[in-house]
Design an enzyme around this catalytic site. Structure first.
Site, PDB file in Angstrom:
ATOM      1  N   THR A  71       0.841  -1.200   0.000  1.00 57.46           N
ATOM      2  CA  THR A  71       0.000   0.000   0.000  1.00 57.46           C
ATOM      3  C   THR A  71       0.875   1.248   0.000  1.00 57.46           C
ATOM      4  O   THR A  71       0.657   2.185  -0.782  1.00 57.46           O
ATOM      5  CB  THR A  71      -0.914  -0.003   1.243  1.00 57.46           C
ATOM      6  OG1 THR A  71      -1.761  -1.158   1.162  1.00 57.46           O
ATOM      7  CG2 THR A  71      -1.762   1.258   1.322  1.00 57.46           C
ATOM      8  N   ASN A 147      -5.277  -8.656  -8.194  1.00 53.46           N
ATOM      9  CA  ASN A 147      -5.312  -9.417  -6.937  1.00 53.46           C
ATOM     10  C   ASN A 147      -6.542 -10.297  -6.810  1.00 53.46           C
ATOM     11  O   ASN A 147      -6.500 -11.315  -6.116  1.00 53.46           O
ATOM     12  CB  ASN A 147      -5.207  -8.478  -5.734  1.00 53.46           C
ATOM     13  CG  ASN A 147      -6.054  -7.249  -5.866  1.00 53.46           C
ATOM     14  OD1 ASN A 147      -5.850  -6.440  -6.776  1.00 53.46           O
ATOM     15  ND2 ASN A 147      -7.020  -7.098  -4.991  1.00 53.46           N
ATOM     16  N   HIS A 199       4.539  -9.770   2.416  1.00 58.82           N
ATOM     17  CA  HIS A 199       3.696 -10.846   2.954  1.00 58.82           C
ATOM     18  C   HIS A 199       2.941 -11.643   1.898  1.00 58.82           C
ATOM     19  O   HIS A 199       2.237 -12.593   2.207  1.00 58.82           O
ATOM     20  CB  HIS A 199       2.749 -10.310   4.033  1.00 58.82           C
ATOM     21  CG  HIS A 199       1.602  -9.490   3.542  1.00 58.82           C
ATOM     22  ND1 HIS A 199       0.305  -9.937   3.598  1.00 58.82           N
ATOM     23  CD2 HIS A 199       1.542  -8.256   3.018  1.00 58.82           C
ATOM     24  CE1 HIS A 199      -0.508  -9.003   3.128  1.00 58.82           C
ATOM     25  NE2 HIS A 199       0.220  -7.970   2.773  1.00 58.82           N
ATOM     26  N   THR A 235      12.195   5.301  11.422  1.00 60.20           N
ATOM     27  CA  THR A 235      13.164   4.269  11.786  1.00 60.20           C
ATOM     28  C   THR A 235      12.831   2.966  11.076  1.00 60.20           C
ATOM     29  O   THR A 235      11.673   2.549  11.052  1.00 60.20           O
ATOM     30  CB  THR A 235      13.161   4.063  13.315  1.00 60.20           C
ATOM     31  OG1 THR A 235      13.512   5.302  13.928  1.00 60.20           O
ATOM     32  CG2 THR A 235      14.143   2.986  13.740  1.00 60.20           C
ATOM     33  N   CYS A 322      -8.140  -7.360   1.241  1.00 64.80           N
ATOM     34  CA  CYS A 322      -7.533  -6.187   1.876  1.00 64.80           C
ATOM     35  C   CYS A 322      -8.573  -5.299   2.533  1.00 64.80           C
ATOM     36  O   CYS A 322      -8.258  -4.573   3.456  1.00 64.80           O
ATOM     37  CB  CYS A 322      -6.719  -5.392   0.879  1.00 64.80           C
ATOM     38  SG  CYS A 322      -5.326  -6.323   0.266  1.00 64.80           S
TER      39      CYS A 322
HETATM   40  N1  PLP Z   1      -1.479  -4.183  -4.412  1.00 65.87           N
HETATM   41  C1  PLP Z   1      -2.049  -5.374  -4.641  1.00 65.87           C
HETATM   42  C2  PLP Z   1      -2.231  -5.850  -6.039  1.00 65.87           C
HETATM   43  C3  PLP Z   1      -2.439  -6.173  -3.565  1.00 65.87           C
HETATM   44  O1  PLP Z   1      -3.001  -7.363  -3.791  1.00 65.87           O
HETATM   45  C4  PLP Z   1      -2.250  -5.700  -2.237  1.00 65.87           C
HETATM   46  C5  PLP Z   1      -2.717  -6.484  -1.074  1.00 65.87           C
HETATM   47  O2  PLP Z   1      -3.552  -7.333  -1.202  1.00 65.87           O
HETATM   48  C6  PLP Z   1      -1.629  -4.457  -2.070  1.00 65.87           C
HETATM   49  C7  PLP Z   1      -1.259  -3.725  -3.176  1.00 65.87           C
HETATM   50  C8  PLP Z   1      -1.359  -3.907  -0.708  1.00 65.87           C
HETATM   51  O3  PLP Z   1      -0.256  -4.538  -0.141  1.00 65.87           O
HETATM   52  P1  PLP Z   1      -0.050  -4.539   1.451  1.00 65.87           P
HETATM   53  O4  PLP Z   1      -1.033  -5.517   2.012  1.00 65.87           O
HETATM   54  O5  PLP Z   1       1.365  -4.976   1.638  1.00 65.87           O
HETATM   55  O6  PLP Z   1      -0.279  -3.149   1.927  1.00 65.87           O
END
Ligand code: PLP
Length: 375
Positions: A71, A147, A199, A235, A322
Site C-alpha cells: 500500500t 489481486n 507478505h 526508523t 484487503c
Molecule cells: N497491491 C495489490 C495488487 C495487492 O493485492 C495488495 C494487497 O492485497 C496491495 C497492493 C497492498 O499490499 P499490502 O497488504 O502490503 O499493503
C-alpha cells in the site's frame, strides 16, 4: 486445514524467519546511529537492499526504497510521482485501492486523474492507455496482475506505447500479486517504479519495497528524519526488512518449481470441480497467474459458501481481502461489467507454496461437497 487464501497473505518462509530471528532479539540497534550496534542493523538493511536489487536486476541497490508494504509503495509511486510536476495520473479501473485511492487523493490536491475502463476480462490495451497520455501526464499506473482474478495486463507493451507518446511520463506497475510466480525484472525502457509487498511472497506483513529507477525525483509521502535518502522517513523495521530480503531471494530462486506446483494445484482444482458442480470462471480465457481461481457458483451466496467452507476446513475469500469485513461487490468485478448478483456469488481461491495437484484434488472435493449440500 486447506488454506486457499495465499493472495491475502502467505506463510512466512523458513528463510525469512531464520534471517529475522536475530533482529527481534539481540540485534536491536537503530540503523541510523553511528556505534557498532547501530551499524550491525545498518549493514543488515544494506545487505537486504543488495539482495533485492540483484534479484530484480536493478542497476543499483539505491534504487530500492523500503516501505511499510504494498500500500505504501503504491502511495509513494502515484502521489510521489505526480506531486513534483503536478502532472496527471492515468490508472486502470481494476488497480488495487492503494493506487486508486492515492489517485483520488492527488485529485483532491488538484491533479488530473483518468481511470481507464477495462474489458469483460479486466484488461486494458496499450493503445487505450496511450490514448489517455499526453505531455501533461506525470504517471501511468497499471498492475502486472490483478489481486482478485489474477488476470495479467500487458505491462511491457503498455510501457512501450506510453513512451511512444512521451518519454517523460513515468510508468508504475504494482507487482504485489505477480512477484511470487512471474519474473519481475528491471530493464531499459521498462517500468520506472515497481511495488512489491513481503507478505505475499513469504516475508512478514507490514514491509515492502518500491523500485525507483535512478534519477527519478519522487516527493516523499512520509516526512521526518530523512531515512531512505529522504524518500521514506521513519526508523527502519530492521527485522521485517531482513525478512523481506530473504523472501525475495528465495522466491526468485524457486519460482519455477513454485509455478509448476501451484499451476498443477489450481488446474486440478478447477478440472475436478467442473466434473461435479456448475462453476463459471471469472477470468474466462484471459492469461492469469497460476495461483488464482476466481469462480462463480450460480445461485449460491458467496458469504454463505465461505462460512460453510470455513466450517469444512477450507479458507478462501470473497471481494478484496484487503478490505475484508463486509462483503460488497468489488470495484474490480464492477469494472469488468459483472452484475452484482454474479459478483455476490463469486469466490477467490488462491494457491501457494507447498501446494500441488493433491491440494487441488482435496480442495475440489471439499468445495464440491459443500456446494452439493447447499443445493
Ligand atoms: N497491491 C495489490 C495488487 C495487492 O493485492 C495488495 C494487497 O492485497 C496491495 C497492493 C497492498 O499490499 P499490502 O497488504 O502490503 O499493503
Amino acid at each position: 486445514m486447506l488454506y486457499l487464501d495465499h493472495a491475502a497473505s502467505t506463510p512466512l518462509r523458513p528463510e525469512a524467519r531464520a534471517a529475522m530471528v536475530p533482529f527481534v532479539g539481540e540485534r536491536f540497534g537503530n540503523p541510523s546511529g553511528v556505534h557498532a550496534t547501530a551499524q550491525q542493523a545498518k549493514n543488515a538493511i544494506e545487505a537486504a537492499r543488495e539482495q533485492i536489487a540483484a534479484s530484480i536486476g536493478a542497476a543499483s541497490p539505491l534504487e530500492i526504497v523500503f516501505t511499510g508494504g504494498g500500500t505504501e509503495s503504491d502511495n509513494l509511486a502515484v502521489v510521489g510521482a505526480a506531486l513534483p510536476t503536478r502532472g496527471g495520473i492515468v490508472a486502470t479501473a481494476v488497480e488495487h485501492a492503494a493506487v486508486l485511492e492515492s489517485a483520488r487523493f492527488a485529485e483532491r490536491l488538484g491533479m488530473a486523474v483518468s481511470i481507464l475502463s477495462v474489458d469483460r476480462l479486466g484488461r486494458v490495451t496499450p493503445a487505450a492507455v496511450a490514448a489517455h497520455v499526453d505531455s501533461g501526464t506525470a504517471i501511468v499506473s497499471v498492475m502486472m496482475a490483478n489481486n482478485e482474478t489474477g488476470v495479467l495486463q500487458p505491462v511491457a507493451e503498455i510501457t512501450q506505447a506510453v513512451r511512444a507518446v512521451s518519454d517523460r511520463v513515468l510508468v508504475h506497475t504494482d507487482a504485489v500479486q505477480a512477484f511470487a510466480s512471474l519474473p519481475v525484472e528491471v530493464y531499459d525502457g521498462g517500468p520506472d517504479l515497481i511495488s512489491v509487498s513481503a507478505h505475499k511472497i513469504g516475508g512478514p506483513q507490514g514491509v515492502g519495497f518500491l523500485f525507483v529507477r535512478d534519477g527519478i525525483d519522487l516527493e516523499p509521502v512520509i516526512h521526518g528524519g530523512g531515512q531512505e535518502l529522504g524518500r521514506r522517513s521513519g526508523t527502519h523495521n530492521v527485522a521485517a526488512i531482513v525478512g523481506l530480503g530473504a523472501a525475495v531471494e528465495a522466491t526468485v530462486a524457486d519460482r519455477d518449481s513454485y509455478r509448476s506446483n501451484v499451476a498443477a494445484a489450481r488446474d486440478r482444482f478447477e478440472q475436478d470441480l467442473r466434473l461435479r458442480i456448475d462453476i463459471e470462471n471469472t477470468a474466462g480465457t484471459a492469461e492469469r497467474l497460476v495461483s488464482h481461481s476466481h469462480l462463480r457458483f450460480p445461485g449460491i451466496a458467496a458469504e454463505t459458501l465461505l462460512v460453510r467452507l470455513d466450517l469444512a476446513g477450507l479458507a478462501a475469500a470473497a471481494g478484496a481481502a484487503c478490505h475484508s469485513g463486509a462483503i460488497q461487490s468489488s470495484h474490480v468485478l464492477t469494472a469488468m461489467g459483472i452484475d452484482p448478483v454474479a459478483a455476490s456469488e463469486s469466490i477467490r481461491f488462491s494457491f501457494g507454496r507447498g501446494d500441488d495437484a493433491s491440494t487441488g484434488v482435496a480442495a475440489a472435493d471439499t468445495v464440491a461437497g459443500v456446494v452439493e449440500a447447499l443445493t
